[in-house]
Design a protein around this motif. Structure first.
Motif, PDB file in Angstrom:
ATOM      1  N   PRO A 143       2.132   7.539  -9.728  1.00 44.68           N
ATOM      2  CA  PRO A 143       0.718   7.384 -10.098  1.00 44.68           C
ATOM      3  C   PRO A 143       0.341   8.319 -11.234  1.00 44.68           C
ATOM      4  N   ASN A 144      -0.596   7.880 -12.042  1.00 41.87           N
ATOM      5  CA  ASN A 144      -1.076   8.712 -13.145  1.00 41.87           C
ATOM      6  C   ASN A 144      -1.836   9.929 -12.627  1.00 41.87           C
ATOM      7  N   ILE A 145      -2.373   9.795 -11.430  1.00 49.07           N
ATOM      8  CA  ILE A 145      -3.129  10.874 -10.797  1.00 49.07           C
ATOM      9  C   ILE A 145      -2.557  11.120  -9.407  1.00 49.07           C
ATOM     10  N   ASP A 146      -2.367  12.379  -9.046  1.00 48.51           N
ATOM     11  CA  ASP A 146      -1.865  12.711  -7.718  1.00 48.51           C
ATOM     12  C   ASP A 146      -2.779  12.105  -6.659  1.00 48.51           C
ATOM     13  N   LEU A 147      -2.158  11.429  -5.696  1.00 49.29           N
ATOM     14  CA  LEU A 147      -2.935  10.738  -4.681  1.00 49.29           C
ATOM     15  C   LEU A 147      -3.794  11.688  -3.846  1.00 49.29           C
ATOM     16  N   LYS A 148      -3.439  12.973  -3.837  1.00 49.40           N
ATOM     17  CA  LYS A 148      -4.219  13.962  -3.084  1.00 49.40           C
ATOM     18  C   LYS A 148      -5.465  14.408  -3.844  1.00 49.40           C
ATOM     19  N   THR A 160     -10.270   5.611 -21.992  1.00 54.16           N
ATOM     20  CA  THR A 160     -10.066   6.261 -20.700  1.00 54.16           C
ATOM     21  C   THR A 160      -8.597   6.621 -20.541  1.00 54.16           C
ATOM     22  N   THR A 161      -8.335   7.919 -20.438  1.00 51.28           N
ATOM     23  CA  THR A 161      -6.948   8.389 -20.478  1.00 51.28           C
ATOM     24  C   THR A 161      -6.325   8.606 -19.102  1.00 51.28           C
ATOM     25  N   ARG A 162      -7.129   8.616 -18.036  1.00 47.71           N
ATOM     26  CA  ARG A 162      -6.593   8.850 -16.698  1.00 47.71           C
ATOM     27  C   ARG A 162      -7.020   7.742 -15.745  1.00 47.71           C
ATOM     28  N   GLU A 209     -13.267  13.402  -9.829  1.00 48.77           N
ATOM     29  CA  GLU A 209     -13.222  14.714 -10.479  1.00 48.77           C
ATOM     30  C   GLU A 209     -12.244  14.725 -11.647  1.00 48.77           C
ATOM     31  N   ILE A 210     -11.118  14.037 -11.483  1.00 47.77           N
ATOM     32  CA  ILE A 210     -10.133  13.964 -12.570  1.00 47.77           C
ATOM     33  C   ILE A 210     -10.721  13.239 -13.777  1.00 47.77           C
ATOM     34  N   ALA A 249     -13.815   5.343 -10.242  1.00 50.72           N
ATOM     35  CA  ALA A 249     -13.156   6.113  -9.193  1.00 50.72           C
ATOM     36  C   ALA A 249     -13.107   5.337  -7.881  1.00 50.72           C
ATOM     37  N   GLU A 250     -14.197   4.649  -7.549  1.00 51.92           N
ATOM     38  CA  GLU A 250     -14.264   3.913  -6.292  1.00 51.92           C
ATOM     39  C   GLU A 250     -13.243   2.773  -6.254  1.00 51.92           C
ATOM     40  N   TYR A 251     -13.234   1.952  -7.300  1.00 46.87           N
ATOM     41  CA  TYR A 251     -12.277   0.844  -7.342  1.00 46.87           C
ATOM     42  C   TYR A 251     -10.848   1.348  -7.547  1.00 46.87           C
TER      43      TYR A 251
END
Length: 358
Positions: free
Chosen positions: A224-229, A249-251, A234-235, A183-185
């Motif tokens: 993006p695969n994940i909403d930037l907000k 890892t799917t997300r 958590e995702i 998550a951090e990187y």
């Protein structure tokens, strides 16, 4: 910026080779499978330390040879310099800048800026998302060493997490260590990508308008695969059950994509081949512009058999856009019309790993 000369030893199908280049245009002529692209590849690795064709460094070593060596002298606006890269059979890579060995690959960045444009790049709009991520990563790594570090760390953690997910027993507390690092990187990677694509959208749109005489409006969007907000950590945690079932890892940003729109219509799904190629050409010219804006240096452009893939209108626009940039153009046939476009040029003939200046 331009490359003054190159010395090659046991690189691909080249034994020993030494060439002096024109600071403007260098034509590399020859039939297929003679070594034209190999020569461009040897130039390219002085910028990134990596090939644009393979992830295996040892593939660049000549057949039954122990190592490959590439040495280039470069002229920059602020100083001259040199880059030397040696790759041995064990996969180890040794890099020297101005004769001094460097410790980290990221130290090589921001010394030589090179843009490669090949027939594969013309497919970037319609091909799989991995091609578009590679385009983003290749450009950002050149101009932003911090992105290079974030991406490298993200990929290392991703590999470790995926390897652990394949274990018979997975300890959630151990998996959480990978999750936090990922998550951090990942957040850093996504932040850099968003900023870069915003700039890419603006510049590409302007270039595309010039190519089409303002008949079409191009927009490029970050997908993006994940909403930037959303909170990436958590995702990733919420995806754990699915990740355990799929053992991967799917997300995350390793699933990101780019979307291209002309007048609001998705070019990948509904655009013509001509529109897709114009988008790709706009991307490459924007890449050159971004490097110059961010670094103050004009990059070297490698055109690998791409001129024959463009119609006369796009060829003309490309040539007109490349003033004061060093060009390397590979082609199988000599076009008199194309040669006449350039006053200053060197012409090299490649035959089975041998190069002769015409």
């Amino acid at each position: 910026m331009y490359i003054k000369n190159i010395k090659i030893k046991d690189f691909r199908n080249y034994g020993e080779l030494e060439l002096d280049f024109n600071s403007k245009v260098n034509f590399i002529l020859g039939q297929n499978a003679q070594g034209k692209t190999n020569l461009l590849e040897s130039i390219y690795i002085t910028s990134m330390g990596k090939s644009f064709r393979t992830n295996r460094d040892t593939e660049m070593i000549g057949f039954e040879k122990n190592f490959a060596r590439v040495y280039c002298e470069i002229s920059r606006d602020y100083s001259d310099g040199s880059v030397e890269i040696i790759i041995d059979r064990s996969g180890k890579k040794f890099v020297k800048l101005d004769g001094v060995k460097i410790k980290k690959a990221s130290e090589l960045l921001k010394n030589v800026y090179i843009v490669i444009f090949s027939p594969e790049d013309l497919k970037i709009v319609k091909d799989e998302p991995e091609k578009r991520r590679k385009f983003i990563d290749r450009e950002l790594c050149q101009i932003n060493p911090s992105y290079y570090d974030s991406l490298s760390n993200y990929k290392k953690v991703l590999l470790q997490r995926n390897t652990y997910l394949k274990e018979e027993i997975v300890d959630p507390s151990i998996l959480d260590i990978w999750d936090m690092q990922l998550a951090e990187y990942g957040k850093r990677v996504m932040k850099h990508r968003r900023e870069f694509i915003e700039k890419l959208d603006c510049i590409s749109s302007e270039i595309h308008g010039k190519i089409t005489d303002c008949r079409e409006k191009l927009n490029i969007k970050y997908a993006p695969n994940i909403d930037l907000k959303d909170d990436l950590y958590e995702i990733i945690k919420k995806s754990c059950d699915n990740d355990l079932r799929q053992r991967t890892t799917t997300r995350g940003p390793h699933k990101d994509d780019l979307e291209f729109y002309i007048d609001g219509i998705n070019v990948r799904n509904f655009g013509s081949q001509g529109q897709q190629r114009t988008c790709a050409l706009s991307l490459k010219l924007a890449e050159i512009s971004i490097i110059e804006d961010d670094t103050g240096e004009k990059p070297v452009l490698l055109l690998d058999d791409v001129m024959s893939e463009l119609d006369s209108m796009r060829q003309k626009f490309l040539i007109k856009s490349l003033e004061n940039i060093q060009l390397f153009i590979t082609t199988t046939e000599m076009s008199e019309r194309l040669l006449e476009e350039f006053d200053e040029k060197n012409i090299f003939i490649v035959t089975d790993g041998n190069v002769e200046k015409k």
